[in-house]
Design a protein around this motif. Structure first.
Motif, PDB file in Angstrom:
ATOM      1  N   ALA A  29       0.836  -1.202   0.000  1.00 40.96           N
ATOM      2  CA  ALA A  29       0.000   0.000   0.000  1.00 40.96           C
ATOM      3  C   ALA A  29       0.870   1.251   0.000  1.00 40.96           C
ATOM      4  CB  ALA A  29      -0.933  -0.014   1.214  1.00 40.96           C
ATOM      5  N   GLU A  30       1.919   1.258   0.805  1.00 38.19           N
ATOM      6  CA  GLU A  30       2.826   2.411   0.857  1.00 38.19           C
ATOM      7  C   GLU A  30       3.508   2.627  -0.497  1.00 38.19           C
ATOM      8  OE1 GLU A  30       6.762   3.890   3.331  1.00 38.19           O
ATOM      9  OE2 GLU A  30       5.476   2.334   4.189  1.00 38.19           O
ATOM     10  N   PHE A  31       3.915   1.543  -1.152  1.00 35.33           N
ATOM     11  CA  PHE A  31       4.546   1.651  -2.465  1.00 35.33           C
ATOM     12  C   PHE A  31       3.583   2.281  -3.463  1.00 35.33           C
ATOM     13  CE2 PHE A  31       5.284  -0.231  -6.691  1.00 35.33           C
ATOM     14  CZ  PHE A  31       6.554   0.250  -6.937  1.00 35.33           C
ATOM     15  N   TRP A  32       2.356   1.784  -3.507  1.00 34.51           N
ATOM     16  CA  TRP A  32       1.374   2.343  -4.441  1.00 34.51           C
ATOM     17  C   TRP A  32       1.088   3.806  -4.139  1.00 34.51           C
ATOM     18  CZ3 TRP A  32      -2.882  -1.969  -5.124  1.00 34.51           C
ATOM     19  CH2 TRP A  32      -2.402  -2.950  -5.991  1.00 34.51           C
ATOM     20  N   MET A  33       1.022   4.166  -2.866  1.00 32.51           N
ATOM     21  CA  MET A  33       0.774   5.572  -2.510  1.00 32.51           C
ATOM     22  C   MET A  33       1.937   6.454  -2.938  1.00 32.51           C
ATOM     23  SD  MET A  33      -1.224   5.582   1.125  1.00 32.51           S
ATOM     24  CE  MET A  33      -0.526   4.142   1.908  1.00 32.51           C
ATOM     25  N   LYS A  34       3.163   5.998  -2.698  1.00 28.98           N
ATOM     26  CA  LYS A  34       4.333   6.786  -3.076  1.00 28.98           C
ATOM     27  C   LYS A  34       4.401   6.963  -4.589  1.00 28.98           C
ATOM     28  CE  LYS A  34       9.309   7.177  -2.639  1.00 28.98           C
ATOM     29  NZ  LYS A  34      10.530   6.688  -2.026  1.00 28.98           N
ATOM     30  N   ILE A  35       4.200   5.879  -5.346  1.00 30.54           N
ATOM     31  CA  ILE A  35       4.235   5.967  -6.805  1.00 30.54           C
ATOM     32  C   ILE A  35       3.111   6.880  -7.296  1.00 30.54           C
ATOM     33  CG2 ILE A  35       3.937   4.658  -8.950  1.00 30.54           C
ATOM     34  CD1 ILE A  35       6.705   4.328  -7.599  1.00 30.54           C
ATOM     35  N   GLY A  36       1.962   6.784  -6.702  1.00 32.62           N
ATOM     36  CA  GLY A  36       0.840   7.658  -7.075  1.00 32.62           C
ATOM     37  C   GLY A  36       1.157   9.125  -6.840  1.00 32.62           C
ATOM     38  N   LEU A  45       6.101  11.713 -16.771  1.00 32.91           N
ATOM     39  CA  LEU A  45       6.976  10.546 -16.624  1.00 32.91           C
ATOM     40  C   LEU A  45       6.171   9.252 -16.667  1.00 32.91           C
ATOM     41  CD1 LEU A  45       9.386  11.653 -13.752  1.00 32.91           C
ATOM     42  CD2 LEU A  45       9.752  11.793 -16.222  1.00 32.91           C
ATOM     43  N   THR A  46       6.779   8.218 -17.234  1.00 31.46           N
ATOM     44  CA  THR A  46       6.174   6.892 -17.203  1.00 31.46           C
ATOM     45  C   THR A  46       6.482   6.234 -15.860  1.00 31.46           C
ATOM     46  OG1 THR A  46       8.121   5.753 -18.074  1.00 31.46           O
ATOM     47  CG2 THR A  46       6.539   6.630 -19.699  1.00 31.46           C
ATOM     48  N   PHE A  47       5.800   5.140 -15.591  1.00 35.41           N
ATOM     49  CA  PHE A  47       6.062   4.366 -14.386  1.00 35.41           C
ATOM     50  C   PHE A  47       7.531   3.945 -14.336  1.00 35.41           C
ATOM     51  CE2 PHE A  47       6.271   0.054 -12.466  1.00 35.41           C
ATOM     52  CZ  PHE A  47       5.917   0.383 -11.167  1.00 35.41           C
ATOM     53  N   SER A  48       8.052   3.455 -15.461  1.00 29.41           N
ATOM     54  CA  SER A  48       9.450   3.025 -15.520  1.00 29.41           C
ATOM     55  C   SER A  48      10.407   4.173 -15.235  1.00 29.41           C
ATOM     56  CB  SER A  48       9.773   2.422 -16.889  1.00 29.41           C
ATOM     57  OG  SER A  48       9.051   1.238 -17.076  1.00 29.41           O
ATOM     58  N   GLU A  49      10.109   5.349 -15.755  1.00 34.90           N
ATOM     59  CA  GLU A  49      10.966   6.508 -15.514  1.00 34.90           C
ATOM     60  C   GLU A  49      10.945   6.922 -14.043  1.00 34.90           C
ATOM     61  OE1 GLU A  49      10.679   8.637 -19.911  1.00 34.90           O
ATOM     62  OE2 GLU A  49       9.109   9.034 -18.436  1.00 34.90           O
ATOM     63  N   ILE A  50       9.772   6.840 -13.428  1.00 27.19           N
ATOM     64  CA  ILE A  50       9.668   7.160 -12.001  1.00 27.19           C
ATOM     65  C   ILE A  50      10.497   6.180 -11.184  1.00 27.19           C
ATOM     66  CG2 ILE A  50       8.081   7.161 -10.022  1.00 27.19           C
ATOM     67  CD1 ILE A  50       5.954   8.334 -11.956  1.00 27.19           C
ATOM     68  N   LEU A  51      10.368   4.884 -11.485  1.00 30.05           N
ATOM     69  CA  LEU A  51      11.163   3.889 -10.762  1.00 30.05           C
ATOM     70  C   LEU A  51      12.652   4.109 -10.975  1.00 30.05           C
ATOM     71  CD1 LEU A  51       9.259   0.504 -11.207  1.00 30.05           C
ATOM     72  CD2 LEU A  51       9.333   1.999  -9.214  1.00 30.05           C
ATOM     73  N   HIS A  52      13.052   4.393 -12.194  1.00 29.88           N
ATOM     74  CA  HIS A  52      14.461   4.626 -12.506  1.00 29.88           C
ATOM     75  C   HIS A  52      14.995   5.805 -11.692  1.00 29.88           C
ATOM     76  CE1 HIS A  52      17.974   5.794 -15.015  1.00 29.88           C
ATOM     77  NE2 HIS A  52      18.114   4.480 -15.073  1.00 29.88           N
ATOM     78  N   GLN A  53      14.233   6.894 -11.635  1.00 35.24           N
ATOM     79  CA  GLN A  53      14.659   8.062 -10.856  1.00 35.24           C
ATOM     80  C   GLN A  53      14.788   7.729  -9.377  1.00 35.24           C
ATOM     81  OE1 GLN A  53      12.043  11.387 -11.482  1.00 35.24           O
ATOM     82  NE2 GLN A  53      13.071  12.008 -13.365  1.00 35.24           N
ATOM     83  N   ALA A  57      18.133   7.873  -7.130  1.00 36.54           N
ATOM     84  CA  ALA A  57      18.172   8.687  -5.918  1.00 36.54           C
ATOM     85  C   ALA A  57      18.626   7.865  -4.711  1.00 36.54           C
ATOM     86  CB  ALA A  57      16.799   9.309  -5.654  1.00 36.54           C
ATOM     87  N   ALA A  58      18.338   6.566  -4.742  1.00 37.10           N
ATOM     88  CA  ALA A  58      18.750   5.674  -3.655  1.00 37.10           C
ATOM     89  C   ALA A  58      20.145   5.109  -3.891  1.00 37.10           C
ATOM     90  CB  ALA A  58      17.742   4.537  -3.506  1.00 37.10           C
ATOM     91  N   ALA A  59      20.816   5.583  -4.937  1.00 39.66           N
ATOM     92  CA  ALA A  59      22.174   5.158  -5.275  1.00 39.66           C
ATOM     93  C   ALA A  59      22.249   3.671  -5.601  1.00 39.66           C
ATOM     94  CB  ALA A  59      23.165   5.542  -4.187  1.00 39.66           C
ATOM     95  N   VAL A  60      21.211   3.163  -6.257  1.00 41.11           N
ATOM     96  CA  VAL A  60      21.225   1.773  -6.719  1.00 41.11           C
ATOM     97  C   VAL A  60      21.852   1.776  -8.106  1.00 41.11           C
ATOM     98  CG1 VAL A  60      19.790  -0.191  -7.399  1.00 41.11           C
ATOM     99  CG2 VAL A  60      19.172   1.186  -5.397  1.00 41.11           C
ATOM    100  N   ALA A  61      22.909   0.988  -8.265  1.00 42.54           N
ATOM    101  CA  ALA A  61      23.605   0.925  -9.559  1.00 42.54           C
ATOM    102  C   ALA A  61      22.756   0.138 -10.547  1.00 42.54           C
ATOM    103  CB  ALA A  61      24.962   0.272  -9.388  1.00 42.54           C
ATOM    104  N   LEU A  62      22.441   0.761 -11.659  1.00 38.45           N
ATOM    105  CA  LEU A  62      21.636   0.115 -12.693  1.00 38.45           C
ATOM    106  C   LEU A  62      22.490  -0.136 -13.929  1.00 38.45           C
ATOM    107  CD1 LEU A  62      18.410   2.316 -12.481  1.00 38.45           C
ATOM    108  CD2 LEU A  62      18.762   0.050 -11.535  1.00 38.45           C
ATOM    109  N   SER A  63      22.424  -1.351 -14.413  1.00 36.52           N
ATOM    110  CA  SER A  63      23.090  -1.646 -15.689  1.00 36.52           C
ATOM    111  C   SER A  63      22.137  -1.257 -16.806  1.00 36.52           C
ATOM    112  CB  SER A  63      23.444  -3.123 -15.780  1.00 36.52           C
ATOM    113  OG  SER A  63      22.250  -3.899 -15.867  1.00 36.52           O
TER     114      SER A  63
END
Length: 68
Positions: A29-36, A45-53, A57-63
Motif C-alpha cells: 500500500a505504501e509503495f502504491w501511494m508513493k508511486i501515485g 513521466l512513465t512508471f518506468s521513468e519514475i522507478l528509474h529516478q 536517488a537511492a544510489a542503486v547501480a543500474l546496468s
C-alpha cells in the motif's frame, strides 16, 4: 503511524499484489501511494521513468539491461 480506511475491494487488490511482489500488505500500500504521489507530481513521466529516478536517488547501480 496512522490508520487509513480503504474499501474492501482495494484492500483485496493490495493483499493479492503484496503476495506477488513479496511485500507486506502495508509495504505494498505504501509503495502504491508513493508511486501515485510521484506520478501526480510528474505527469509526463512513465512508471518506468519514475522507478528509474527513485533507484538512482537511492544510489542503486543500474546496468543498461536492468534499466530497460
Amino acid at each position: 503511524m496512522g490508520l487509513v480506511k480503504i474499501g474492501d475491494d482495494l484492500h483485496e487488490d493490495i493483499r493479492r499484489a503484496s503476495g506477488v511482489m513479496c511485500r507486506s500488505i502495508n509495504a505494498q500500500a505504501e509503495f502504491w501511494m508513493k508511486i501515485g504521489m510521484l506520478a501526480e507530481a510528474n505527469p509526463t513521466l512513465t512508471f518506468s521513468e519514475i522507478l528509474h529516478q527513485q533507484l538512482q536517488a537511492a544510489a542503486v547501480a543500474l546496468s543498461d539491461e536492468t534499466a530497460a
